[in-house]
Design a protein around this motif. Structure first.
Motif, PDB file in Angstrom:
ATOM      1  N   ALA A  46     -57.948  34.305 -75.638  1.00 24.08           N
ATOM      2  CA  ALA A  46     -57.394  35.626 -75.310  1.00 24.08           C
ATOM      3  C   ALA A  46     -58.493  36.650 -75.064  1.00 24.08           C
ATOM      4  N   ARG A  47     -59.657  36.411 -75.625  1.00 26.87           N
ATOM      5  CA  ARG A  47     -60.763  37.353 -75.386  1.00 26.87           C
ATOM      6  C   ARG A  47     -61.305  37.222 -73.977  1.00 26.87           C
ATOM      7  N   HIS A  91     -43.568  19.268 -72.734  1.00 20.40           N
ATOM      8  CA  HIS A  91     -43.026  20.356 -73.547  1.00 20.40           C
ATOM      9  C   HIS A  91     -44.203  21.147 -74.118  1.00 20.40           C
ATOM     10  N   VAL A  92     -44.368  22.371 -73.645  1.00 19.29           N
ATOM     11  CA  VAL A  92     -45.595  23.116 -73.913  1.00 19.29           C
ATOM     12  C   VAL A  92     -45.339  24.351 -74.768  1.00 19.29           C
ATOM     13  N   LEU A  93     -46.170  24.489 -75.803  1.00 19.33           N
ATOM     14  CA  LEU A  93     -46.286  25.762 -76.497  1.00 19.33           C
ATOM     15  C   LEU A  93     -47.563  26.410 -75.996  1.00 19.33           C
ATOM     16  N   LEU A  94     -47.487  27.671 -75.645  1.00 18.54           N
ATOM     17  CA  LEU A  94     -48.656  28.382 -75.137  1.00 18.54           C
ATOM     18  C   LEU A  94     -49.280  29.191 -76.266  1.00 18.54           C
ATOM     19  N   ALA A  95     -50.585  29.004 -76.475  1.00 15.61           N
ATOM     20  CA  ALA A  95     -51.268  29.738 -77.540  1.00 15.61           C
ATOM     21  C   ALA A  95     -52.415  30.550 -76.962  1.00 15.61           C
ATOM     22  N   ALA A  96     -52.442  31.828 -77.297  1.00 13.95           N
ATOM     23  CA  ALA A  96     -53.569  32.702 -76.944  1.00 13.95           C
ATOM     24  C   ALA A  96     -54.411  32.840 -78.205  1.00 13.95           C
ATOM     25  N   ASN A  97     -55.505  32.063 -78.230  1.00 14.08           N
ATOM     26  CA  ASN A  97     -56.342  32.022 -79.434  1.00 14.08           C
ATOM     27  C   ASN A  97     -57.435  33.096 -79.381  1.00 14.08           C
ATOM     28  N   ALA A 152     -58.424  41.184 -77.893  1.00 17.54           N
ATOM     29  CA  ALA A 152     -57.581  40.110 -77.365  1.00 17.54           C
ATOM     30  C   ALA A 152     -56.306  40.627 -76.707  1.00 17.54           C
ATOM     31  N   ASP A 153     -56.029  41.916 -76.818  1.00 18.33           N
ATOM     32  CA  ASP A 153     -54.733  42.443 -76.358  1.00 18.33           C
ATOM     33  C   ASP A 153     -54.463  42.127 -74.880  1.00 18.33           C
ATOM     34  N   ASP A 154     -55.454  42.398 -74.020  1.00 20.99           N
ATOM     35  CA  ASP A 154     -55.247  42.193 -72.581  1.00 20.99           C
ATOM     36  C   ASP A 154     -55.032  40.715 -72.260  1.00 20.99           C
ATOM     37  N   GLY A 155     -55.827  39.853 -72.904  1.00 19.78           N
ATOM     38  CA  GLY A 155     -55.717  38.413 -72.654  1.00 19.78           C
ATOM     39  C   GLY A 155     -54.362  37.864 -73.068  1.00 19.78           C
ATOM     40  N   PRO A 173     -46.602  33.711 -75.088  1.00 23.61           N
ATOM     41  CA  PRO A 173     -47.752  33.167 -75.803  1.00 23.61           C
ATOM     42  C   PRO A 173     -47.682  33.450 -77.308  1.00 23.61           C
ATOM     43  N   LEU A 174     -48.111  32.442 -78.054  1.00 29.83           N
ATOM     44  CA  LEU A 174     -48.293  32.615 -79.499  1.00 29.83           C
ATOM     45  C   LEU A 174     -49.673  33.204 -79.708  1.00 29.83           C
ATOM     46  N   ARG A 175     -49.744  34.307 -80.367  1.00 29.94           N
ATOM     47  CA  ARG A 175     -51.060  34.904 -80.619  1.00 29.94           C
ATOM     48  C   ARG A 175     -51.632  34.294 -81.900  1.00 29.94           C
ATOM     49  N   LEU A 176     -52.744  33.579 -81.746  1.00 28.20           N
ATOM     50  CA  LEU A 176     -53.346  32.880 -82.888  1.00 28.20           C
ATOM     51  C   LEU A 176     -54.779  33.322 -83.106  1.00 28.20           C
ATOM     52  N   SER A 177     -55.229  33.184 -84.324  1.00 31.66           N
ATOM     53  CA  SER A 177     -56.655  33.155 -84.585  1.00 31.66           C
ATOM     54  C   SER A 177     -56.920  31.914 -85.418  1.00 31.66           C
ATOM     55  N   ALA A 178     -57.336  30.855 -84.727  1.00 27.35           N
ATOM     56  CA  ALA A 178     -57.578  29.587 -85.419  1.00 27.35           C
ATOM     57  C   ALA A 178     -58.662  29.766 -86.466  1.00 27.35           C
ATOM     58  N   GLU A 179     -59.642  30.590 -86.132  1.00 31.27           N
ATOM     59  CA  GLU A 179     -60.767  30.782 -87.049  1.00 31.27           C
ATOM     60  C   GLU A 179     -60.354  31.544 -88.296  1.00 31.27           C
ATOM     61  N   HIS A 180     -59.505  32.524 -88.131  1.00 33.80           N
ATOM     62  CA  HIS A 180     -59.124  33.357 -89.279  1.00 33.80           C
ATOM     63  C   HIS A 180     -57.765  32.978 -89.861  1.00 33.80           C
ATOM     64  N   GLY A 181     -57.136  31.976 -89.288  1.00 35.56           N
ATOM     65  CA  GLY A 181     -55.868  31.497 -89.842  1.00 35.56           C
ATOM     66  C   GLY A 181     -54.690  32.412 -89.548  1.00 35.56           C
ATOM     67  N   GLU A 182     -54.795  33.227 -88.523  1.00 30.92           N
ATOM     68  CA  GLU A 182     -53.684  34.125 -88.182  1.00 30.92           C
ATOM     69  C   GLU A 182     -52.727  33.454 -87.202  1.00 30.92           C
ATOM     70  N   GLY A 183     -51.443  33.726 -87.376  1.00 28.71           N
ATOM     71  CA  GLY A 183     -50.438  33.197 -86.462  1.00 28.71           C
ATOM     72  C   GLY A 183     -49.927  31.816 -86.836  1.00 28.71           C
ATOM     73  N   MET A 184     -50.375  31.293 -87.963  1.00 28.71           N
ATOM     74  CA  MET A 184     -49.963  29.933 -88.353  1.00 28.71           C
ATOM     75  C   MET A 184     -48.466  29.896 -88.689  1.00 28.71           C
ATOM     76  N   GLY A 185     -47.961  30.982 -89.269  1.00 28.70           N
ATOM     77  CA  GLY A 185     -46.528  31.061 -89.561  1.00 28.70           C
ATOM     78  C   GLY A 185     -45.704  31.070 -88.274  1.00 28.70           C
ATOM     79  N   ASP A 186     -46.222  31.744 -87.250  1.00 24.53           N
ATOM     80  CA  ASP A 186     -45.525  31.776 -85.959  1.00 24.53           C
ATOM     81  C   ASP A 186     -45.547  30.399 -85.300  1.00 24.53           C
ATOM     82  N   LEU A 187     -46.665  29.702 -85.424  1.00 25.97           N
ATOM     83  CA  LEU A 187     -46.744  28.336 -84.890  1.00 25.97           C
ATOM     84  C   LEU A 187     -45.728  27.440 -85.594  1.00 25.97           C
TER      85      LEU A 187
END
Ligand code: GDP
Ligand code: MG
Length: 163
Positions: A92-93, A113-119, A126-129, A141-155
């Motif tokens: 997303a950046r 079957h695709v889930l779209l993730a904006a990591n 990351a807002d614009d991306g 898009p699912l807004r995630l931060s794999a590094e910081h563990g954000e968005g895991m509940g949404d996933l």
């Protein structure tokens, strides 16, 4: 029901970071498994109460005589064939790139079957991306931060109705 989720996308978007977060230390040894080459890493994921198999398209970063594009295409198609669902990841950046569009096209053609993730979705950079990701035509898009563990509940919430 057990299912397999493949994480696909161009190099450096954060696929392996998400894979490692989902799998922790429960990395399977893939070398002996039929149908899975060492270019695809497979592990047993835990997310909330869900247990599933996750595939990381590793090996994209390795030096190879092949063009990166051809290699990406083949690995992605193989992962999609093995998996029940795909998580297509963008950075997303960085925003949506032409390579991302190529991937989206492969996934559409395969009717995966695709889930779209904006990591890398932490912070306002990351807002614009995240907004751009809508133009891929793969849904919200699912807004995630794999590094910081954000968005895991949404996933988790996106996966539960699929299984
Ligand atoms: P891959 O090539 O798609 O497997 O990407 P990697 O998982 O190897 O990550 C590529 C780079 O992006 C690494 O430096 C990671 O630390 C970084 N990265 C991964 N996830 C995030 C994230 O959520 N936010 C930020 N800012 N960086 C991330
Ligand atoms: Mg990787």
């Amino acid at each position: 029901m057990s299912f397999t989720l493949a994480i696909v996308g161009r190099p450096n978007v954060g696929k392996s970071t998400l894979f490692n977060r989902l799998v922790g230390k429960r990395l399977a040894l893939v070398d002996d498994q039929p149908g899975v080459t060492r270019d695809l890493r497979e592990g047993e994921a835990r997310l909330g109460d869900l247990r599933f198999t996750v595939i990381d398209t590793a090996g994209l970063e390795e030096a190879n005589d092949d063009s990166l594009q051809g290699r990406m295409r083949r690995l992605t198609e193989r992962a999609v064939d093995i998996a029940d669902f795909c998580l297509f990841m963008i950075d997303a950046r960085a925003g949506v790139t032409s390579t991302d569009r190529m991937f989206a096209e492969i996934l559409r053609k395969k009717s995966a079957h695709v889930l779209l993730a904006a990591n890398k979705g932490e912070g306002r950079a990351a807002d614009d991306g995240v907004m751009e990701a809508y133009e891929l035509g793969l849904g919200e898009p699912l807004r995630l931060s794999a590094e910081h563990g954000e968005g895991m509940g949404d996933l988790l919430a996106e996966l539960i109705p699929l299984v």
